[in-house]
Scaffold this active site. Sequence first.
Site, PDB file in Angstrom:
ATOM      1  N   ARG A  41      52.834  42.527  43.436  1.00  0.00           N
ATOM      2  CA  ARG A  41      51.052  41.880  44.042  1.00  0.00           C
ATOM      3  C   ARG A  41      50.282  43.051  45.112  1.00  0.00           C
ATOM      4  O   ARG A  41      49.057  43.383  44.681  1.00  0.00           O
ATOM      5  CB  ARG A  41      50.646  40.850  44.492  1.00  0.00           C
ATOM      6  CG  ARG A  41      50.932  39.439  44.237  1.00  0.00           C
ATOM      7  CD  ARG A  41      51.386  37.988  44.103  1.00  0.00           C
ATOM      8  NE  ARG A  41      49.543  38.134  44.882  1.00  0.00           N
ATOM      9  CZ  ARG A  41      50.111  36.453  45.859  1.00  0.00           C
ATOM     10  NH1 ARG A  41      51.140  35.918  45.792  1.00  0.00           N
ATOM     11  NH2 ARG A  41      48.875  36.911  45.658  1.00  0.00           N
ATOM     12  N   HIS A  87      50.051  39.781  32.723  1.00  0.00           N
ATOM     13  CA  HIS A  87      49.591  38.861  34.387  1.00  0.00           C
ATOM     14  C   HIS A  87      49.752  37.698  34.733  1.00  0.00           C
ATOM     15  O   HIS A  87      48.280  37.205  34.288  1.00  0.00           O
ATOM     16  CB  HIS A  87      48.660  40.096  34.609  1.00  0.00           C
ATOM     17  CG  HIS A  87      49.189  40.264  36.201  1.00  0.00           C
ATOM     18  ND1 HIS A  87      49.940  40.304  36.945  1.00  0.00           N
ATOM     19  CD2 HIS A  87      47.772  39.072  37.452  1.00  0.00           C
ATOM     20  CE1 HIS A  87      49.605  40.464  38.498  1.00  0.00           C
ATOM     21  NE2 HIS A  87      47.940  39.818  38.237  1.00  0.00           N
ATOM     22  N   TYR A 130      29.234  37.736  31.671  1.00  0.00           N
ATOM     23  CA  TYR A 130      28.027  38.514  31.781  1.00  0.00           C
ATOM     24  C   TYR A 130      28.641  40.011  31.676  1.00  0.00           C
ATOM     25  O   TYR A 130      27.752  40.688  31.104  1.00  0.00           O
ATOM     26  CB  TYR A 130      27.296  38.069  32.601  1.00  0.00           C
ATOM     27  CG  TYR A 130      27.098  36.912  32.555  1.00  0.00           C
ATOM     28  CD1 TYR A 130      26.195  35.835  31.300  1.00  0.00           C
ATOM     29  CD2 TYR A 130      27.169  35.786  33.839  1.00  0.00           C
ATOM     30  CE1 TYR A 130      26.071  34.607  31.579  1.00  0.00           C
ATOM     31  CE2 TYR A 130      27.125  34.623  33.880  1.00  0.00           C
ATOM     32  CZ  TYR A 130      25.998  33.992  33.004  1.00  0.00           C
ATOM     33  OH  TYR A 130      26.173  32.336  32.942  1.00  0.00           O
TER      34      TYR A 130
END
Length: 824
Positions: A41, A87, A130
Site C-alpha cells: 500500500r 484492488h 462527475y
Amino acid sequence: MTRAKNPPADDPIVERIEDVDVATEMQGSFLEYAYSVIYSRALPDARDGLKPVQRRILFGMSEMGLRPDRGHVKSSRVVGDVMGKYHPHGDTAIYDALVRMAQPFTLRVPLIDGHGNFGSLDDGPAAPRYTEARLAAPALAMTDGLDEDVVDFVPNYDNSAQQPDVLPAAYPNLLVNGASGIAVGMATNMVPHNLIEVVGAARHLIAHPDATLDELMEFVPGPDLPSGGTIVGLAGIKDAYATGRGSFKTRARVSIESVTARKMGLVVTELPYLVGPEKVIEKIKDGVNAKKISGISDVTDLTDRTNGLRLVIGIKTGFSPEAVLEQLYRLTPLEDSFNINNVALVGGSPETLGLRELLQVYLAHRISVVTRRSQFRLARRHERLHLVEGLLIAILDIDEVIQVIRTSDEADQARTRLMDVFDLTQVQAEYILELRLRRLTKFSRIELETERDRLRAEIEELEEILANRHRIEALVSDELAEAAERYGTPRRTLLTDASPSVARAAAKHAAVALEVADVPCRVFLSATGRIARVDLPERPEGPVTITPPARRSRHDAIRSSLDTTSRAEIGALTSLGRLIRFTPVDLPMLPPTSVQLGAGIRVADYLALPSKDEKVLALVSLDADRSIALGTKLGIVKRVSTGAFPNRPEFEVIGLKAGDEVVGAVQGDEADELVFVASDAQLLRFPAASVRPQGCPAGGMAGINLAGGAHVVHFTGVPADAAADAVVVTIATSSETLLGTDPGSAKVSAFTEFPAKGRATGGVRAQRFLKGEDALHLAWVGRSPALAVDLDGSARQLPDGGARRDASGQSLDAVVAAIGSRIG
C-alpha cells in the site's frame, strides 16, 4: 456461555477452545499488518516508482483501451473496474490515487489525462461520477511491452486474473514524479525531478558505471518542482542524493511591480511545492492581525485559468518592497521546506536510496525488460520463420502437396503424409493444411521470400543484442533518450545557492527585519547570461580583488560587472534598447574568496524577459551622472545621460529602426574611446566626445560606415587609462556554415595596433580572412587577458596575443560561443 468439553453426538454445535498467548498473537498480527501496509500500500517500487494501487490503475486502464487517442470515460467506471479485478481495498483509495496521477501541480509528468474538476491545492476534486479520465501519453511508456513478456505477472486477489508485478517503465518514474506515503514505522517523501535531466544522468551511468555523485549531479543539479519556484540552498540536496535523506527550502517566484502609479506591490507567480494561494493569504492575514507582519496594505488573488497563478500583495507607502518580501519569506509559506526521505522497495524490502542507487535499481530493471523483450521477439521470429520456410516448400511443389492432401482419407493422415513426403514438422504441416488457395500465387512466393530474408536479418540482429550486454545497454540508453525527447519539458524550478530565511520567534524583531542591510557589493553578469553578486568590505581601501576558483569552473567569463550596494537600484540594458531597473538584494550571494558564477541564476529568468531574443548586454549604475554609450547592429551610436532617465521600472533608451538591435553598451565618460567591429572585419575606434548626448527617445547618430551586407558584431568602450592593456579578439568563419558547427580561426591583437579614425568612417581591417572564410562570427575588445567560453560556460583556448592587426587567424579546436574578461 460454557459448554461441555464432550457434547452429545447429536449436538449440532461443536466448539474447540484453544488457549492463545495474547502477546504472541498481537505481535504476529501486527507484523503481518505492517508488512501488508509496507509492501502492498504505502511504499513505491524502486523500479517503476509506483505503489500497487497506482500500478493497478494504469494496467486496468490500459486493458480497458483508454489510450490518449480515444475518448474519456467516467472515473467511476475506471474505479469500479480496477476495484473489481485488481484492488479490492475500496473505491476511495483508488479514486484518490487516480486523481493524484492526473494533477499537474502534484506530478512533474502526469500519467492520467483528466477531464473535469480534479481539484486544486486548496480544494478537493469532484466526485468520480462527475469526472472523466484516460491515460496520458507518458503512461503509454510506462506500460509499453506488457504483451511481450517483459515482466512477471502475478495472480490478482482472487486468482481470477493476472496483473503485472511491476510495469516496464520506459523512464525513471520514481525520480521524475516522486512519491509520498506513510507506512508502519517508516515513511517516504520523494521529490520530483526533470525528466530530461534524470535521463541524462541515467545514460551517463550506463556509459560510466563508476560515475561519482558529483558527476551525476552535473546532469541532475537538483529537484524540478511542478509548481516552479526557486530552491535556495543546495547543501541539503546533495546530502539527500548521497544518503537518501536531506532537506531544502523553496521560495515563491516573486517580482516587484508597480501596482498603481504610486504604489508598489509583490506579484507572486509561482509558489513552493504543494502550497496553495489560499494558505498563503490566510497566513499573511494572521500575521498582519497579530502585528507580526508589517508593511502590507492588501492581498488580491488574480489567479485564473488563462494567466495562471497571480497573487498581488500591496505594499504600504514608505516600506521597502524588498524588506517586506524578506519578512514574508520568514513568516509565511512563501518559503517552505521539503524533507527528502528516499524510501522505496527493492526486492520486496524497504531501503533508503541515494541518487546513484535509485538510478542503478532502475537501470537494472530496464536492462531486464529489454533483455526479456528481445528474447520474446527472437522466439516469435523463429516461430514465424519456421512457418514461412514450410510455406515456401509447399509453394515450390504445390501440385504434389495438393495430390497428397486429395488422396488422404482424413486430416490426420494428410498431415502425417505431408510430414513424411516433404520432411516437414507437425507445425508446418498443420499450417499448410490451413493454407488458403489465394496464397498460391507467384507474388505470394516473392512476398514469403522477402519475409524470410527479413526474419533472418532480424533474428541475427536480436541474437547479437542478446549476446552482447553492451548492445543491450546501448538500446536502453537510446530508448531513454527517445522518452526524454518525447515527454521531457524544460526546467521550471530555479536553483540558487543563496541562504534561506531564518524564522524569528519573537514578534519584536519584525521591525528590525524590515531593515535590510545596504552593504557594498559587486554584481557580475557572465557571458553566458548568469548573474550573481559578491559582498565587499564595508569600507574598501583601494581596489578589491575577487578571487576566481582554483579550478576553472563554468560561467567564469564576465560580460559586465558593477560596484554598487545590495539595496541600490541599478539598470540592465538589453538588446532591444530597454533599461530595466532592479536591486541586487535578491541575487545569489557568492563568497569573494572563490567566485563561481555557475551558482548564479539566469538573468533572463531573474528579470523575467518576455522574449528569448532579448538579451542583457550590460549592467549600469543609475546613481552617478555618467553617460551610457550604445552601439547597434546597423552601425548607430548613441550616448545618453542617466540623469535623463524617467522614473519608471523599465523604459527605452534608444529609438531603434526596424530590423536593428543593440549589440553593446558601456558606461563611461568623454575621455573614453568607442569601438565598433563589423562582420566584414572592419574595426573603428573614435573618441566618445565626438558623440553628443541625446534624450531617451532619440535614435542616435551614424557610428560606423558599413559596407554592403555587413553588420556590427561588437561594440564597447575603452577607458583612456586602459588602452595600453586592451586586446582585440576576432573569430572568423564562413557565413554559409551552420552556426556553432565550424570553430573557425581566431586572432588576438593589441588594441594599440589599431589607429583611431573619425566617427562615421569605415575603420581599418582587423583580420585577414582565410580561404573559405568571409565574415567575423565573434569579436571582443577589453582588458587582457580575454576568456573564451562555450555555450555551457566551459573555457575554450584562444591563440597567444601579439598578432598584427590585419593578420590571418589561427584555427580553433572548438567552437567559441562568447568572450569576456576574467574574474579578478
